[in-house]
Design a protein around this motif. Structure first.
Motif, PDB file in Angstrom:
ATOM      1  N   ARG A 183       0.868  -1.186   0.000  1.00 26.99           N
ATOM      2  CA  ARG A 183       0.000   0.000   0.000  1.00 26.99           C
ATOM      3  C   ARG A 183       0.904   1.236   0.000  1.00 26.99           C
ATOM      4  NH1 ARG A 183      -5.098   0.304   4.034  1.00 26.99           N
ATOM      5  NH2 ARG A 183      -3.450   0.342   5.607  1.00 26.99           N
ATOM      6  N   VAL A 184       0.620   2.135  -0.954  1.00 29.47           N
ATOM      7  CA  VAL A 184       1.503   3.289  -1.185  1.00 29.47           C
ATOM      8  C   VAL A 184       0.737   4.589  -0.976  1.00 29.47           C
ATOM      9  CG1 VAL A 184       2.947   4.465  -2.911  1.00 29.47           C
ATOM     10  CG2 VAL A 184       2.812   1.960  -2.907  1.00 29.47           C
ATOM     11  N   LYS A 185       1.372   5.528  -0.267  1.00 31.75           N
ATOM     12  CA  LYS A 185       0.833   6.895  -0.157  1.00 31.75           C
ATOM     13  C   LYS A 185       1.379   7.658  -1.366  1.00 31.75           C
ATOM     14  CE  LYS A 185       1.050  10.840   3.059  1.00 31.75           C
ATOM     15  NZ  LYS A 185      -0.314  11.299   2.955  1.00 31.75           N
ATOM     16  N   ILE A 186       0.491   8.021  -2.280  1.00 29.89           N
ATOM     17  CA  ILE A 186       0.929   8.717  -3.501  1.00 29.89           C
ATOM     18  C   ILE A 186       1.173  10.196  -3.176  1.00 29.89           C
ATOM     19  CG2 ILE A 186       0.198   9.454  -5.820  1.00 29.89           C
ATOM     20  CD1 ILE A 186       0.864   6.479  -5.750  1.00 29.89           C
ATOM     21  N   LEU A 187       2.316  10.721  -3.626  1.00 31.94           N
ATOM     22  CA  LEU A 187       2.635  12.126  -3.348  1.00 31.94           C
ATOM     23  C   LEU A 187       2.741  12.979  -4.615  1.00 31.94           C
ATOM     24  CD1 LEU A 187       5.031  11.385  -0.402  1.00 31.94           C
ATOM     25  CD2 LEU A 187       2.842  12.569  -0.272  1.00 31.94           C
ATOM     26  N   ALA A 188       2.889  12.331  -5.764  1.00 34.65           N
ATOM     27  CA  ALA A 188       2.916  13.061  -7.043  1.00 34.65           C
ATOM     28  C   ALA A 188       2.398  12.128  -8.125  1.00 34.65           C
ATOM     29  CB  ALA A 188       4.338  13.510  -7.375  1.00 34.65           C
ATOM     30  N   ALA A 189       1.648  12.686  -9.086  1.00 30.89           N
ATOM     31  CA  ALA A 189       1.133  11.854 -10.185  1.00 30.89           C
ATOM     32  C   ALA A 189       1.042  12.675 -11.461  1.00 30.89           C
ATOM     33  CB  ALA A 189      -0.241  11.281  -9.838  1.00 30.89           C
ATOM     34  N   GLY A 190       1.648  12.180 -12.527  1.00 31.26           N
ATOM     35  CA  GLY A 190       1.561  12.837 -13.828  1.00 31.26           C
ATOM     36  C   GLY A 190       0.297  12.395 -14.560  1.00 31.26           C
ATOM     37  N   ILE A 191      -0.130  13.232 -15.508  1.00 35.02           N
ATOM     38  CA  ILE A 191      -1.294  12.885 -16.344  1.00 35.02           C
ATOM     39  C   ILE A 191      -0.772  12.504 -17.724  1.00 35.02           C
ATOM     40  CG2 ILE A 191      -3.393  13.764 -17.438  1.00 35.02           C
ATOM     41  CD1 ILE A 191      -3.730  15.661 -15.065  1.00 35.02           C
ATOM     42  N   CYS A 192      -1.054  11.258 -18.136  1.00 34.48           N
ATOM     43  CA  CYS A 192      -0.581  10.746 -19.424  1.00 34.48           C
ATOM     44  C   CYS A 192      -1.768  10.627 -20.370  1.00 34.48           C
ATOM     45  CB  CYS A 192       0.066   9.375 -19.199  1.00 34.48           C
ATOM     46  SG  CYS A 192       0.470   8.461 -20.691  1.00 34.48           S
ATOM     47  N   ARG A 193      -1.503  10.680 -21.659  1.00 29.70           N
ATOM     48  CA  ARG A 193      -2.593  10.579 -22.634  1.00 29.70           C
ATOM     49  C   ARG A 193      -3.334   9.244 -22.503  1.00 29.70           C
ATOM     50  NH1 ARG A 193      -5.719  14.039 -25.600  1.00 29.70           N
ATOM     51  NH2 ARG A 193      -3.920  15.260 -26.243  1.00 29.70           N
ATOM     52  N   THR A 194      -2.661   8.207 -22.032  1.00 28.07           N
ATOM     53  CA  THR A 194      -3.325   6.907 -21.900  1.00 28.07           C
ATOM     54  C   THR A 194      -4.494   7.007 -20.903  1.00 28.07           C
ATOM     55  OG1 THR A 194      -1.251   5.818 -22.428  1.00 28.07           O
ATOM     56  CG2 THR A 194      -2.944   4.453 -21.431  1.00 28.07           C
ATOM     57  N   ASP A 195      -4.347   7.789 -19.831  1.00 30.89           N
ATOM     58  CA  ASP A 195      -5.466   7.999 -18.906  1.00 30.89           C
ATOM     59  C   ASP A 195      -6.643   8.630 -19.660  1.00 30.89           C
ATOM     60  OD1 ASP A 195      -4.021   7.239 -16.447  1.00 30.89           O
ATOM     61  OD2 ASP A 195      -2.865   9.060 -16.813  1.00 30.89           O
TER      62      ASP A 195
ATOM     63  N   GLU B 251      -8.716  20.079 -14.507  1.00 27.93           N
ATOM     64  CA  GLU B 251      -8.003  21.162 -15.203  1.00 27.93           C
ATOM     65  C   GLU B 251      -6.763  20.614 -15.883  1.00 27.93           C
ATOM     66  OE1 GLU B 251      -6.894  24.759 -12.943  1.00 27.93           O
ATOM     67  OE2 GLU B 251      -8.899  24.644 -12.069  1.00 27.93           O
ATOM     68  N   GLY B 252      -6.094  19.685 -15.205  1.00 32.23           N
ATOM     69  CA  GLY B 252      -4.892  19.058 -15.769  1.00 32.23           C
ATOM     70  C   GLY B 252      -5.214  18.341 -17.075  1.00 32.23           C
ATOM     71  N   PHE B 253      -6.332  17.621 -17.115  1.00 33.06           N
ATOM     72  CA  PHE B 253      -6.734  16.923 -18.352  1.00 33.06           C
ATOM     73  C   PHE B 253      -7.063  17.931 -19.449  1.00 33.06           C
ATOM     74  CE2 PHE B 253      -7.017  13.089 -15.795  1.00 33.06           C
ATOM     75  CZ  PHE B 253      -6.641  12.112 -16.717  1.00 33.06           C
ATOM     76  N   GLU B 254      -7.662  19.045 -19.054  1.00 36.47           N
ATOM     77  CA  GLU B 254      -8.027  20.058 -20.052  1.00 36.47           C
ATOM     78  C   GLU B 254      -6.772  20.678 -20.666  1.00 36.47           C
ATOM     79  OE1 GLU B 254     -11.055  19.878 -21.134  1.00 36.47           O
ATOM     80  OE2 GLU B 254     -10.172  21.217 -22.626  1.00 36.47           O
ATOM     81  N   LEU B 255      -5.731  20.867 -19.843  1.00 36.81           N
ATOM     82  CA  LEU B 255      -4.464  21.404 -20.365  1.00 36.81           C
ATOM     83  C   LEU B 255      -3.858  20.449 -21.390  1.00 36.81           C
ATOM     84  CD1 LEU B 255      -2.936  22.686 -16.999  1.00 36.81           C
ATOM     85  CD2 LEU B 255      -3.459  24.110 -18.986  1.00 36.81           C
ATOM     86  N   LEU B 256      -4.010  19.134 -21.158  1.00 33.74           N
ATOM     87  CA  LEU B 256      -3.489  18.133 -22.094  1.00 33.74           C
ATOM     88  C   LEU B 256      -4.291  18.162 -23.393  1.00 33.74           C
ATOM     89  CD1 LEU B 256      -1.551  15.597 -22.425  1.00 33.74           C
ATOM     90  CD2 LEU B 256      -3.505  14.230 -21.702  1.00 33.74           C
ATOM     91  N   ARG B 257      -5.623  18.156 -23.259  1.00 33.17           N
ATOM     92  CA  ARG B 257      -6.483  18.101 -24.452  1.00 33.17           C
ATOM     93  C   ARG B 257      -6.323  19.340 -25.322  1.00 33.17           C
ATOM     94  NH1 ARG B 257     -10.930  16.460 -20.421  1.00 33.17           N
ATOM     95  NH2 ARG B 257     -10.476  14.255 -20.195  1.00 33.17           N
ATOM     96  N   SER B 258      -6.093  20.496 -24.687  1.00 31.64           N
ATOM     97  CA  SER B 258      -5.977  21.728 -25.469  1.00 31.64           C
ATOM     98  C   SER B 258      -4.568  21.934 -26.002  1.00 31.64           C
ATOM     99  CB  SER B 258      -6.391  22.927 -24.610  1.00 31.64           C
ATOM    100  OG  SER B 258      -5.505  23.027 -23.510  1.00 31.64           O
ATOM    101  N   GLY B 259      -3.668  20.991 -25.724  1.00 28.18           N
ATOM    102  CA  GLY B 259      -2.312  21.068 -26.272  1.00 28.18           C
ATOM    103  C   GLY B 259      -1.406  22.045 -25.548  1.00 28.18           C
TER     104      GLY B 259
END
Ligand code: PAD
Ligand code: ZN
Ligand code: ZN
Length: 377
Positions: A38-50, A360-368
């Motif tokens: 079990r891991v406490k997540i402290l940072a996570a990137g947003i990838c196009r696969t998500d 918002e993070g996903f929107e930044l990816l989608r809008s390039g």
């Protein structure tokens, strides 16, 4: 730790179905069973696969699901039988496991472990149950990672312990985007010094291919993207020139042939997930020895038709999953190489947002606008 053996209540971004915004929910995370962590997540990137999952383009997914597969964190507790990882260790969840026992893991030339999602969907843990519930409802795992959660449970075969000094806001990129692109160049294509490369798609993955081609000593690296806003960064990472296919009235593969005196490039990489571009990338390769690598994830069920003459005449067509790295053993070494300043990937992170601004993070990816947005917890 005082939470050891207990259910943890925390926040997670739940995808309730395709084409919906992610919803930050209170979830319960069960303790790890045998051979789980079990891991406490402290940072996570947003990838196009998500995003492919949210768009309904990725196969083998069951909703509701907690997405995210580019994270880094600290181990909270471990299940019975876990010997190589202990509470407090810094770790990266691995989107491709390394079980160490299957025929792929035992073969020197592949990292495509039989426990990967493409062989057997990783919606559930190995015992076919989930560790997540929300409002009494079971929630699925994603690639055994589910890093869009304050806590997650992962099989030990899909967790790599990394250097305690590694900053986690950069470590997360080793969980997918950077390792995928860099490895596609140095492991899968095995780019040779002095060669010419073309990289189609200059997102987090494609720019990491550029970093890999440069590290391998390529003398010419041509970046291809329909968004010119990506060119400046590509050049910072080592692209020698960049082209926008929309600036030409002929197909991009013909532009590349012209740019290389009719020869074609030695290596091409498709980092978009577009089957027409995959074919163009193959056609842009040198007739006798060109190698084209598919890195982008095509929509579920997509098929390509192409002339077998392209391969008959000596080109090689390959795919690359997670950069060809045998994940559990190679990723800690790659992190150490970063700490030894053998390459620099810091510019891949264009945005940092608090976890609850994930949409918002996903929107930044989608809008390039973004390359990688890193969510902090
Ligand atoms: P991204 O969306 O940040 O980058 C894609 C880039 O492609 C963008 O800059 C677009 O402008 C550009 N683009 C789109 N269409 C075209 C076109 N027709 N011609 C030229 N450029 C175009 O995504 P990413 O870098 O996070 O991911 C890229 C792909 O790689 C995506 O399909 C993802 O699912 C896949 C991936 N594969 C693996 C693996 O293990 N093979 C791992 C991680 C991601
Ligand atoms: Zn295996
Ligand atoms: Zn990814």
């Amino acid at each position: 730790m005082e939470t050891c053996g207990k259910v943890i209540k925390c926040r997670a971004a739940v995808a309730w179905g395709p084409h919906k915004l992610l919803s930050i929910e209170d979830v319960e995370v069960a303790p790890p069973k045998a051979h789980e962590v079990r891991v406490k997540i402290l940072a996570a990137g947003i990838c196009r696969t998500d995003d492919h999952v949210i768009e309904g383009a990725m196969g083998g997914i069951n909703f509701p699901v907690i997405l995210g597969h580019e994270g880094a964190g600290v181990v909270e507790s471990v299940g019975e039988g876990v010997t190589d990882i202990k509470p407090g260790d810094k770790v990266i969840p691995l989107c491709i496991p390394q079980c160490g026992k299957c025929s792929s893991c035992l073969h020197p030339e592949t990292n495509c472990c039989f426990k990967t999602h493409s062989k057997e969907p990783q919606n559930l843990m190995p015992d076919k149950s989930t560790r997540f519930t929300c409002n009494g409802m079971q929630v699925n795992h994603f690639l055994w990672n589910s890093t869009f959660s304050e806590y997650t449970v992962i099989p030990e075969d899909a967790v790599a312990k990394i250097d305690a000094d590694m900053p986690l806001d950069k470590a997360c990129l080793f969980g997918c985007g950077f390792s995928t692109g860099y490895g596609a160049a140095v492991n899968t294509a095995k780019v040779q010094p002095g060669s010419t490369c073309a990289v189609f798609g200059l997102g987090g993955v494609g720019l990491s291919v550029v970093i890999g081609c440069k590290a391998a000593g390529a003398s010419r690296i041509i970046g291809v993207d329909i968004n010119q806003g990506k060119f400046e960064k590509a050049k910072q990472f080592g692209a020698t020139e960049c082209i926008n296919p929309r600036d030409y009235d002929m197909p991009v593969q013909e532009v590349l042939l012209e740019m290389t005196g009719g020869e074609g490039v030695a290596y091409s990489f498709e980092c978009i997930g577009n089957i027409d571009v995959m074919k163009a990338a193959l056609e842009a390769c040198h007739i006798g020895y060109g190698t084209s690598v598919i890195v982008g994830g095509a929509p579920a069920g997509a098929e390509i038709s192409f002339s077998p003459m392209l391969l008959f005449t000596g080109r090689t067509w390959k795919g690359s999953i997670f950069g060809g790295w045998k994940s559990k053993e190679c990723i800690p070494r790659l992190v150490s190489d970063y700490m030894a300043k053998k390459f620099n990937l810091d510019g891949l992170v264009t945005h940092t947002l608090p976890f609850d601004k994930i949409n918002e993070g996903f929107e930044l990816l989608r809008s390039g606008q973004s390359i990688r947005t890193v969510l902090t917890f």
